[in-house]
Design a protein around this motif. Structure first.
Motif, PDB file in Angstrom:
ATOM      1  N   THR A 196       0.846  -1.185   0.000  1.00 31.14           N
ATOM      2  CA  THR A 196       0.000   0.000   0.000  1.00 31.14           C
ATOM      3  C   THR A 196       0.881   1.235   0.000  1.00 31.14           C
ATOM      4  O   THR A 196       1.759   1.368   0.854  1.00 31.14           O
ATOM      5  CB  THR A 196      -0.907  -0.005   1.251  1.00 31.14           C
ATOM      6  N   VAL A 197       0.679   2.107  -0.982  1.00 29.37           N
ATOM      7  CA  VAL A 197       1.447   3.352  -1.074  1.00 29.37           C
ATOM      8  C   VAL A 197       0.491   4.508  -0.815  1.00 29.37           C
ATOM      9  O   VAL A 197      -0.573   4.595  -1.418  1.00 29.37           O
ATOM     10  CB  VAL A 197       2.095   3.491  -2.475  1.00 29.37           C
ATOM     11  N   ILE A 198       0.859   5.383   0.120  1.00 33.57           N
ATOM     12  CA  ILE A 198      -0.002   6.512   0.475  1.00 33.57           C
ATOM     13  C   ILE A 198       0.700   7.811   0.092  1.00 33.57           C
ATOM     14  O   ILE A 198       1.819   8.073   0.563  1.00 33.57           O
ATOM     15  CB  ILE A 198      -0.312   6.510   1.987  1.00 33.57           C
ATOM     16  N   ASN A 199       0.026   8.614  -0.756  1.00 33.71           N
ATOM     17  CA  ASN A 199       0.566   9.912  -1.201  1.00 33.71           C
ATOM     18  C   ASN A 199       2.036   9.850  -1.606  1.00 33.71           C
ATOM     19  O   ASN A 199       2.802  10.752  -1.286  1.00 33.71           O
ATOM     20  CB  ASN A 199       0.415  10.960  -0.083  1.00 33.71           C
ATOM     21  N   GLU A 200       2.424   8.796  -2.279  1.00 31.58           N
ATOM     22  CA  GLU A 200       3.800   8.657  -2.804  1.00 31.58           C
ATOM     23  C   GLU A 200       4.869   8.558  -1.715  1.00 31.58           C
ATOM     24  O   GLU A 200       6.017   8.249  -2.016  1.00 31.58           O
ATOM     25  CB  GLU A 200       4.185   9.861  -3.704  1.00 31.58           C
ATOM     26  N   THR A 201       4.557   8.817  -0.476  1.00 30.30           N
ATOM     27  CA  THR A 201       5.621   8.919   0.516  1.00 30.30           C
ATOM     28  C   THR A 201       5.634   7.783   1.540  1.00 30.30           C
ATOM     29  O   THR A 201       6.695   7.382   2.004  1.00 30.30           O
ATOM     30  CB  THR A 201       5.525  10.246   1.293  1.00 30.30           C
ATOM     31  N   LYS A 202       4.448   7.271   1.888  1.00 34.05           N
ATOM     32  CA  LYS A 202       4.419   6.214   2.914  1.00 34.05           C
ATOM     33  C   LYS A 202       4.089   4.891   2.263  1.00 34.05           C
ATOM     34  O   LYS A 202       3.312   4.847   1.304  1.00 34.05           O
ATOM     35  CB  LYS A 202       3.313   6.517   3.931  1.00 34.05           C
ATOM     36  N   GLU A 203       4.657   3.806   2.789  1.00 30.45           N
ATOM     37  CA  GLU A 203       4.241   2.507   2.272  1.00 30.45           C
ATOM     38  C   GLU A 203       4.067   1.488   3.384  1.00 30.45           C
ATOM     39  O   GLU A 203       4.762   1.523   4.401  1.00 30.45           O
ATOM     40  CB  GLU A 203       5.206   2.014   1.200  1.00 30.45           C
ATOM     41  N   LEU A 204       3.075   0.605   3.180  1.00 29.20           N
ATOM     42  CA  LEU A 204       2.808  -0.469   4.122  1.00 29.20           C
ATOM     43  C   LEU A 204       2.909  -1.784   3.355  1.00 29.20           C
ATOM     44  O   LEU A 204       2.401  -1.897   2.251  1.00 29.20           O
ATOM     45  CB  LEU A 204       1.402  -0.360   4.702  1.00 29.20           C
ATOM     46  N   ILE A 205       3.575  -2.760   3.965  1.00 28.93           N
ATOM     47  CA  ILE A 205       3.709  -4.065   3.325  1.00 28.93           C
ATOM     48  C   ILE A 205       2.801  -5.049   4.038  1.00 28.93           C
ATOM     49  O   ILE A 205       2.711  -5.046   5.262  1.00 28.93           O
ATOM     50  CB  ILE A 205       5.180  -4.501   3.357  1.00 28.93           C
ATOM     51  N   GLY A 206       2.080  -5.865   3.267  1.00 25.75           N
ATOM     52  CA  GLY A 206       1.159  -6.831   3.854  1.00 25.75           C
ATOM     53  C   GLY A 206      -0.202  -6.210   4.121  1.00 25.75           C
ATOM     54  O   GLY A 206      -0.361  -4.998   4.017  1.00 25.75           O
ATOM     55  N   ALA A 207      -1.172  -7.072   4.434  1.00 23.72           N
ATOM     56  CA  ALA A 207      -2.526  -6.586   4.733  1.00 23.72           C
ATOM     57  C   ALA A 207      -2.561  -6.114   6.177  1.00 23.72           C
ATOM     58  O   ALA A 207      -2.546  -6.908   7.098  1.00 23.72           O
ATOM     59  CB  ALA A 207      -3.548  -7.692   4.491  1.00 23.72           C
ATOM     60  N   GLN A 208      -2.567  -4.802   6.357  1.00 22.65           N
ATOM     61  CA  GLN A 208      -2.507  -4.246   7.713  1.00 22.65           C
ATOM     62  C   GLN A 208      -3.906  -3.835   8.173  1.00 22.65           C
ATOM     63  O   GLN A 208      -4.749  -3.485   7.355  1.00 22.65           O
ATOM     64  CB  GLN A 208      -1.589  -3.018   7.728  1.00 22.65           C
ATOM     65  N   PRO A 209      -4.150  -3.869   9.489  1.00 25.40           N
ATOM     66  CA  PRO A 209      -5.451  -3.426   9.987  1.00 25.40           C
ATOM     67  C   PRO A 209      -5.671  -1.926   9.725  1.00 25.40           C
ATOM     68  O   PRO A 209      -4.712  -1.181   9.511  1.00 25.40           O
ATOM     69  CB  PRO A 209      -5.397  -3.734  11.481  1.00 25.40           C
TER      70      PRO A 209
END
Lengths: 213, 326
Positions: free
Chosen positions: A189-202
């Motif tokens: 998951t990439v948020i506003n080009e700056t943050k990223e989350l790996i895996g299905a997070q709550p």
């Protein structure tokens, strides 16, 4: 031979019979240089025929450039959902929503129709408090059992706050984009080009990331 | 185009209710695989007040493509079987905390369970059915580069490595299956196996041999995974000795089996050498009022039908315990 076999049609029909209000499906495609556009369009036509509550509008990315710009459509195939009053829900699917992603697609249609699980009050107030523009991109593959949850979480945020838009991106269809964001594991998951989350997070993790943008 | 549809619950009755953190439950079931969901049905039919705390529904079953040995179904997709289990649970007014993991269990008058969001719930008895998850290599670089070239789900991530060079660790069925899937699209695949031979089924080993872009390194182990933003190489070394050498790969798929999810009961319950919860023939653990079932336990043979049967047994044992301790 259609896209959906009789068994799948029956199962999808049973789910769609639970739709509350009407949902408008918007498809953007183009005739050349889009190998998956034709099947995606056929799929949507077959899906629409399964419920009188579903509508379908089809556009070309180049032919209807003004409409594409209005709805922030960047590439094809793209699928958007409109609510019963024809308003954009900011929920998008880039790529054919097959494989495991059929679940996030049908879930989004159900939620837009009003069939959604209530979220806890503290979560709802955190979502309501988001006052900046947020763009969430969830990269998936169609053979990933964990991906639909990540997509559903992002789409739910978009549905609850007009400042948020959320896209599913099928990584194999949009390889250059997946390379640009260095996607080597899904869901990502990439948020506003700056943050990223790996895996299905709550949902809390997504909110944590958005709040610290 | 395949459709792995699993939304049957949207079309069927769902009476489940949210978890009430202040209520004392008769039975708290931790987990969501076949053992958990079978236990849930048995507990609800017995009429005991039951809650289910789970990350997902179906556990490993939901990740399995085809199931051909669960009685009543000659063939069913894992995700569909998981959905049938879920529908059967949702017909009851059972409390469910979805998307939650357990972080600890503390003793007291009753058992108090802490969830990963810091909230708590309590039960007179507990059934642990937290199953297993992928075993890690525990080498430098693995944790830092997870999701950045280090992968544990070949079906999920294989399409992202088309035309690239990858390593697969593990010579069992899942390792060889992953190597075959990757060989179809990757530039090259290096299969690293710690033992002197591949232990996968004969048919898989034969199928692998047909791919010319696969190299197998027997009696080798991974020493380190290198890279900054993403994996740039993997250091491997022969178990017979000698210096480590560098494999020029952009991805590494780790397929070396499973470990039980028992970290949260370490020190509280007796575990065996494999880290599994030791249970007796009535699914009782070493702590009074705590039962366990399925892949997380010492029961031999990890199968869907065995986990479901053990879940039923754990539920009945917990109900019997509640009756005797009223």
């Amino acid at each position: 031979m259609g896209i959906l076999n009789d068994e799948v049609k029956k199962q999808m029909g049973a789910i769609l019979s639970q739709l509350q209000s009407n949902v408008g499906i918007v498809f953007f495609g183009q005739e050349i240089e889009c190998p998956t556009c034709r099947d995606t369009h056929l799929f949507l036509e077959e899906l629409k025929s399964l419920s009188p509550k579903l509508g379908l509008q089809s556009y070309g990315l180049v032919k209807d450039a003004a409409r594409a710009a209005e709805l922030n459509v960047a590439r094809v195939p793209a699928i958007l959902l409109l609510d019963k009053d024809g308003r954009d829900t900011r929920i998008k699917f880039y790529g054919f929503p097959g494989g495991y992603e059929i679940n996030s697609f049908l879930a989004a249609i159900m939620e837009v129709s009003g069939r959604k699980e209530p979220l806890p009050a503290p979560i709802m107030s955190r979502i309501a408090a988001i006052s900046k523009d947020v763009h969430i991109q969830v990269f998936v593959t169609l053979s990933c059992p964990y991906c639909p949850n990540a997509v559903m979480t992002a789409h739910r945020l978009a549905l609850e706050n007009p400042r948020i838009r959320a896209d599913m991106v099928e990584s194999s269809t949009f390889t250059p984009l997946a390379i640009k964001y260095d996607v080597s594991s899904v869901p990502k998951t990439v948020i506003n080009e700056t943050k990223e989350l790996i895996g299905a997070q709550p949902i809390e993790q997504l909110l944590d990331a958005i709040e610290t943008l | 185009m395949d459709f792995n549809l699993s939304l049957g619950s949207l079309a069927s009755e769902n009476k489940a209710i949210p978890l009430d953190h202040r209520r004392l439950y008769d039975v708290l079931i931790l987990g969501g695989g076949p053992a958990a969901l079978t236990a849930a049905v048995y507990c609800m039919r017995k009429g005991v007040v039951t809650a289910l705390v789970t990350m997902d529904f179906g556990g490993q079953v939901a990740e399995t493509s085809a199931v051909e040995n669960y009685m009543g179904y000659k063939y069913i997709e894992g995700i569909q079987l998981a959905e049938r289990f879920r529908e059967q649970v949702n017909q009851f007014e059972i409390s469910i905390a979805p998307g939650r993991r357990v972080s600890g269990i503390a003793p007291g008058n009753n058992w108090m369970v802490t969830l990963d969001d810091g909230s708590t719930c309590s039960g007179r008895s507990i059934i642990i059915t937290t199953g297993k998850s992928w075993r890690k290599l525990n080498v430098p670089g693995e944790k830092e580069l997870t999701g950045r070239g280090v992968a544990y789900c070949a079906t999920c991530d294989a399409p992202l490595f088309a035309g690239r060079r990858v390593a697969v660790v593990g010579g069992g069925n899942s390792g060889v299956e992953s190597a075959i899937d990757l060989a179809k699209i990757a530039e090259s695949v290096t299969l690293v196996q710690v033992l002197p031979a591949l232990t996968a089924d004969r048919v898989l080993v034969d199928a692998l041999a047909a791919y010319k872009n696969v190299t197998t390194l027997l009696e080798h182990e991974v020493a380190e995974i290198r890279g900054t933003a993403s994996v740039s190489s993997v250091m491997v070394r022969a178990r017979t000795g000698g210096a480590a050498r560098e494999l020029d790969v952009q991805g590494i798929f780790i397929e070396i089996g499973l470990v039980p999810n028992t970290d949260f009961v370490r020190g509280l319950l007796d575990l065996n050498e494999a880290g599994e919860i030791v249970v007796d023939s009535s699914c009782r653990t070493s702590a009074k009022g705590i039962f366990a079932a399925g892949d997380v336990t010492s029961v031999p043979f990890k199968q869907i039908i065995i986990a479901a049967g053990e879940g039923a047994k754990a539920a009945l044992a917990a109900c019997e315990y509640l009756m005797k301790n009223e």
